[in-house]
Design a protein around this motif. Structure first.
Motif, PDB file in Angstrom:
ATOM      1  N   SER A   1      -0.918   4.396  -3.476  1.00 32.54           N
ATOM      2  CA  SER A   1      -1.674   3.165  -3.302  1.00 32.54           C
ATOM      3  C   SER A   1      -2.097   2.666  -4.671  1.00 32.54           C
ATOM      4  CB  SER A   1      -2.978   3.406  -2.523  1.00 32.54           C
ATOM      5  OG  SER A   1      -2.820   4.344  -1.516  1.00 32.54           O
TER       6      SER A   1
ATOM      7  N   HIS B   1      -0.774  12.941   5.878  1.00 35.47           N
ATOM      8  CA  HIS B   1      -1.461  11.755   6.395  1.00 35.47           C
ATOM      9  C   HIS B   1      -0.587  11.139   7.489  1.00 35.47           C
ATOM     10  CE1 HIS B   1      -3.057   7.562   5.999  1.00 35.47           C
ATOM     11  NE2 HIS B   1      -4.157   8.172   5.585  1.00 35.47           N
TER      12      HIS B   1
ATOM     13  N   ASN C   1      -5.825  14.473   1.621  1.00 37.12           N
ATOM     14  CA  ASN C   1      -6.988  13.587   1.627  1.00 37.12           C
ATOM     15  C   ASN C   1      -8.095  14.154   2.497  1.00 37.12           C
ATOM     16  OD1 ASN C   1      -5.299  13.024   3.939  1.00 37.12           O
ATOM     17  ND2 ASN C   1      -6.648  11.313   4.374  1.00 37.12           N
TER      18      ASN C   1
ATOM     19  N   LEU D   1       5.712   4.704   1.774  1.00 35.57           N
ATOM     20  CA  LEU D   1       6.156   5.929   2.466  1.00 35.57           C
ATOM     21  C   LEU D   1       7.139   5.580   3.583  1.00 35.57           C
ATOM     22  CD1 LEU D   1       2.666   7.669   2.476  1.00 35.57           C
ATOM     23  CD2 LEU D   1       4.725   8.579   1.353  1.00 35.57           C
TER      24      LEU D   1
ATOM     25  N   SER E   1       0.412   8.263   7.645  1.00 33.40           N
ATOM     26  CA  SER E   1       1.399   7.349   7.064  1.00 33.40           C
ATOM     27  C   SER E   1       2.700   8.075   6.738  1.00 33.40           C
ATOM     28  CB  SER E   1       0.837   6.667   5.822  1.00 33.40           C
ATOM     29  OG  SER E   1       0.362   7.634   4.912  1.00 33.40           O
TER      30      SER E   1
ATOM     31  N   VAL F   1       2.519  15.837   0.579  1.00 28.31           N
ATOM     32  CA  VAL F   1       1.390  15.173  -0.063  1.00 28.31           C
ATOM     33  C   VAL F   1       1.065  15.949  -1.345  1.00 28.31           C
ATOM     34  CG1 VAL F   1      -0.450  16.480   1.129  1.00 28.31           C
ATOM     35  CG2 VAL F   1      -0.832  14.096   0.487  1.00 28.31           C
TER      36      VAL F   1
ATOM     37  N   ASP G   1       3.794  12.122  -1.677  1.00 23.98           N
ATOM     38  CA  ASP G   1       2.744  11.161  -1.359  1.00 23.98           C
ATOM     39  C   ASP G   1       1.607  11.396  -2.352  1.00 23.98           C
ATOM     40  OD1 ASP G   1       0.545   9.824  -0.413  1.00 23.98           O
ATOM     41  OD2 ASP G   1       0.558  10.750   1.582  1.00 23.98           O
TER      42      ASP G   1
ATOM     43  N   ASN H   1       0.863  -1.181   0.000  1.00 24.37           N
ATOM     44  CA  ASN H   1       0.000   0.000   0.000  1.00 24.37           C
ATOM     45  C   ASN H   1       0.904   1.238   0.000  1.00 24.37           C
ATOM     46  OD1 ASN H   1       0.938   0.197   2.728  1.00 24.37           O
ATOM     47  ND2 ASN H   1      -0.720  -1.150   3.349  1.00 24.37           N
ATOM     48  N   ALA H   2       0.297   2.408   0.066  1.00 25.06           N
ATOM     49  CA  ALA H   2       1.093   3.640   0.091  1.00 25.06           C
ATOM     50  C   ALA H   2       1.853   3.755   1.415  1.00 25.06           C
ATOM     51  CB  ALA H   2       0.187   4.852  -0.111  1.00 25.06           C
ATOM     52  N   THR H   3       1.258   3.267   2.489  1.00 25.87           N
ATOM     53  CA  THR H   3       1.884   3.382   3.809  1.00 25.87           C
ATOM     54  C   THR H   3       3.255   2.705   3.833  1.00 25.87           C
ATOM     55  OG1 THR H   3      -0.278   3.456   4.858  1.00 25.87           O
ATOM     56  CG2 THR H   3       1.583   2.822   6.255  1.00 25.87           C
TER      57      THR H   3
ATOM     58  N   ALA I   1      -2.032  15.837  -3.016  1.00 25.17           N
ATOM     59  CA  ALA I   1      -3.332  16.444  -2.697  1.00 25.17           C
ATOM     60  C   ALA I   1      -3.748  15.925  -1.338  1.00 25.17           C
ATOM     61  CB  ALA I   1      -4.380  16.085  -3.736  1.00 25.17           C
TER      62      ALA I   1
ATOM     63  N   HIS J   1      -4.991   0.966  -4.834  1.00 28.74           N
ATOM     64  CA  HIS J   1      -6.446   0.738  -4.759  1.00 28.74           C
ATOM     65  C   HIS J   1      -7.287   2.011  -4.802  1.00 28.74           C
ATOM     66  CE1 HIS J   1      -5.438   1.554  -0.516  1.00 28.74           C
ATOM     67  NE2 HIS J   1      -6.662   1.979  -0.437  1.00 28.74           N
ATOM     68  N   LYS J   2      -6.653   3.157  -5.012  1.00 30.55           N
ATOM     69  CA  LYS J   2      -7.467   4.391  -5.096  1.00 30.55           C
ATOM     70  C   LYS J   2      -7.594   4.794  -6.564  1.00 30.55           C
ATOM     71  CE  LYS J   2      -5.677   5.649  -0.636  1.00 30.55           C
ATOM     72  NZ  LYS J   2      -6.408   6.086   0.520  1.00 30.55           N
TER      73      LYS J   2
ATOM     74  N   ALA K   1      -0.883   9.353  -2.971  1.00 30.43           N
ATOM     75  CA  ALA K   1      -1.988   8.416  -2.704  1.00 30.43           C
ATOM     76  C   ALA K   1      -3.307   8.936  -3.271  1.00 30.43           C
ATOM     77  CB  ALA K   1      -2.116   8.167  -1.206  1.00 30.43           C
ATOM     78  N   GLN K   2      -3.521  10.233  -3.180  1.00 23.20           N
ATOM     79  CA  GLN K   2      -4.797  10.799  -3.625  1.00 23.20           C
ATOM     80  C   GLN K   2      -4.804  11.163  -5.105  1.00 23.20           C
ATOM     81  OE1 GLN K   2      -7.790  11.550  -1.967  1.00 23.20           O
ATOM     82  NE2 GLN K   2      -7.037  10.226  -0.351  1.00 23.20           N
TER      83      GLN K   2
HETATM   84  C1  LIG Z   1      -2.747  11.224   1.417  1.00 25.24           C
HETATM   85  C2  LIG Z   1      -2.670   9.789   1.804  1.00 25.24           C
HETATM   86  N1  LIG Z   1      -1.474   9.240   2.058  1.00 25.24           N
HETATM   87  C3  LIG Z   1      -1.354   7.940   2.399  1.00 25.24           C
HETATM   88  C4  LIG Z   1      -2.440   7.117   2.504  1.00 25.24           C
HETATM   89  C5  LIG Z   1      -2.246   5.700   2.900  1.00 25.24           C
HETATM   90  O1  LIG Z   1      -2.598   4.848   1.859  1.00 25.24           O
HETATM   91  P1  LIG Z   1      -2.660   3.271   2.029  1.00 25.24           P
HETATM   92  O2  LIG Z   1      -3.947   2.988   2.722  1.00 25.24           O
HETATM   93  O3  LIG Z   1      -2.608   2.736   0.641  1.00 25.24           O
HETATM   94  O4  LIG Z   1      -1.510   2.831   2.828  1.00 25.24           O
HETATM   95  C6  LIG Z   1      -3.707   7.647   2.232  1.00 25.24           C
HETATM   96  C7  LIG Z   1      -4.892   6.777   2.350  1.00 25.24           C
HETATM   97  O5  LIG Z   1      -5.775   6.981   3.091  1.00 25.24           O
HETATM   98  C8  LIG Z   1      -3.816   9.008   1.860  1.00 25.24           C
HETATM   99  O6  LIG Z   1      -5.009   9.544   1.598  1.00 25.24           O
END
Ligand SMILES: Cc1ncc(COP(=O)(O)O)c(C=O)c1O
Lengths: 88, 364
Positions: free
Chosen positions: B179, B80, B131, B59, B82, B127, B156, B54-56, B129, B181-182, B158-159
């Motif tokens: 990520s 975030h 979240n 990161l 993460s 980041v 980051d 995942n993105a976490t 954008a 999955h988004k 992810a968004q």
């Molecule tokens: C800005 C941002 N960074 C990181 C994450 C973490 O993503 P993941 O759930 O894929 O680890 C999210 C997800 O909620 C996010 O919105």
């Protein structure tokens, strides 16, 4: 020196990604090839190698060096089951 | 995408661990997805994309793989958890962290980030954008300034990955995490980290890679350097399918459609009495996440009523980003968040708005 029948040049790469990357580039450049398991005699790796016909070595060398995907080593099978280390 | 995952599960071998047909198929799934990521993000060398859960994880790998005691890192107040939690952990280990505050609209000014650079600054984490507010951050200006000073940058995405164009051939960012999955429309359990060639990074996890098996040292070449253990090739096969769809459609097209939908959403929300919307007013300055509150009703209750009455699923609360909420003044209650995606229609937004207009009324 006698060669095994169905000889071909076996190219060994660092990792699976590099093998598949080289495969894509060689195919794109019209070099016939086969993906084969790395012969155990050559490395202890459990991965893949590429076999190309010996007479395609010049275009293969050209394509792979342009793509910065030069194999780690190249080998020619001998009739006795051993391999000669050659340069691509 | 679901079909690709199903097909892959029925035939999965361990990628890159063997020369048999099933193992090769799995290795190919990874390779194809990597090539598509490279194409999507404008990078010639797909080996620089490392798959993560995942993105976490991406990161964490980036932050912990780059920062060392004594280093200084600059980040924003809208990150975030993460990003913030790994940074706080690093802080305990002797890394100094500067958090640059964002404005009330959730946007961090590039000049404020740049003026936080010091001699010891090793990394900027930002980041793309938020979240929470949806606010796009000035990554181009910050990355360019950091690049000139030899400071590494981590974005980051992810968004934004798959939803807002990102071109690694013109944006000299060093590390990019997202990520699967988004916006990339892949299955859960997929994500990636891009590491630009030459960026010094230490693996977070070492182990079997299927390469250099004669050595008990981690290989240094990519992607193997950062990819140990059996990968989620089944999930990545699904990601490869969704990436193909995105590439056919074009991120520019997806983005234009989402900007229109976000505009419709913002306009509709602004006309409902008692609704406060956060983040930039201009949809061109935001990703697709839209956060709002309904006066006098708890965000969780708004979410529950929306789901029950209109089938619209929203996320209420703090969205794993307490700092993002503090920045826009919505901590600790949080907000309700909706995000149109490539399959959202104008009619869907109209249904949502009409349900929200009746949120105070008795349930139907
Ligand atoms: C800005 C941002 N960074 C990181 C994450 C973490 O993503 P993941 O759930 O894929 O680890 C999210 C997800 O909620 C996010 O919105």
């Amino acid at each position: 020196m006698t060669r095994a029948p169905d000889t071909g040049l076996i190219l060994i790469f660092r990792g699976t990604h590099q093998v598949l990357s080289a495969e894509k580039r060689l195919k794109g450049g019209g070099v016939p090839l086969r993906l084969i398991p790395v012969p155990r005699r050559l490395t202890s790796d459990c991965g893949l190698a590429i076999r190309i016909p010996f007479d395609h070595r010049a275009p293969a060398r050209e394509i792979l060096s342009r793509a910065r995907l030069f194999p780690q080593s190249a080998h020619l099978p001998r009739a006795d089951g051993e391999y000669d280390l050659v340069s691509l | 995408m679901a079909k690709a995952v199903g097909d892959a599960i029925l035939r999965a071998g361990n990628p890159g661990r063997s020369g048999h047909a099933l193992s090769i198929r799995s290795a190919r799934d990874l390779f194809v997805a990597r090539e598509r990521l490279a194409e999507l993000f404008g990078c010639a060398d797909s080996s620089r994309f490392v798959f993560t859960e995942n993105a976490t994880v991406a990161l964490n790998q980036a932050i912990k793989g780059v920062l060392r005691p004594g280093d200084h890192v600059v980040t924003t107040s809208v990150e975030h958890n993460s990003v913030m939690r790994p940074l706080r952990r690093m802080e305990d280990g002797g890394v100094r962290v500067t958090v640059v505050p964002a404005g009330k609209d959730g946007v961090t000014e590039a000049r404020n980030v740049i003026s936080a650079f010091r001699k010891a600054t090793r990394l900027v984490v930002m980041v793309h954008a938020s979240n929470v507010s949806g606010a796009l951050q000035p990554v181009d200006a910050v990355v360019a300034a950091a690049h000139r000073r030899g400071i590494l940058t981590l974005i980051d995405a992810a968004q934004t990955a798959g939803a807002v164009p990102i071109d690694l051939s013109t944006l000299p960012v060093d590390l990019l995490a997202a990520s699967g999955h988004k916006g990339l429309l892949g299955p859960q359990g997929t994500g990636f980290l891009f590491v630009r060639e030459g960026v010094p990074i230490v693996p977070l996890i070492e182990g079997g890679t299927g390469s250099r098996s004669e050595s008990d040292h981690q290989p240094e070449f990519f992607p193997d350097a950062l990819e140990s253990g059996t990968l989620n090739s089944v999930g990545v096969a699904g990601l490869a399918a969704s990436l193909a769809w995105i590439l056919r459609k074009g991120v520019g097209t997806i983005r234009r459609a989402e900007v229109v939908l976000v505009g419709q959403l913002l306009h509709g929300l602004s006309r409902i009495p008692g609704v406060t919307v956060y983040g930039p007013a201009d949809p061109a300055h935001r990703g697709s996440a839209v956060s709002f509150r309904v006066e006098g009703i708890d965000p969780a209750e708004v979410g529950a009523r929306l789901e029950k009455r209109s089938g619209v699923l929203v996320r209420a609360g703090l969205h794993c980003s307490p700092n993002g909420h503090r920045a826009i003044g919505t901590f600790p209650i949080g907000t309700v968040r909706v995000s149109p995606g490539p399959f959202t229609t104008r009619a869907g937004i109209a249904t949502f708005l009409s349900a929200l207009r009746k949120i105070r009324g008795p349930s139907a």
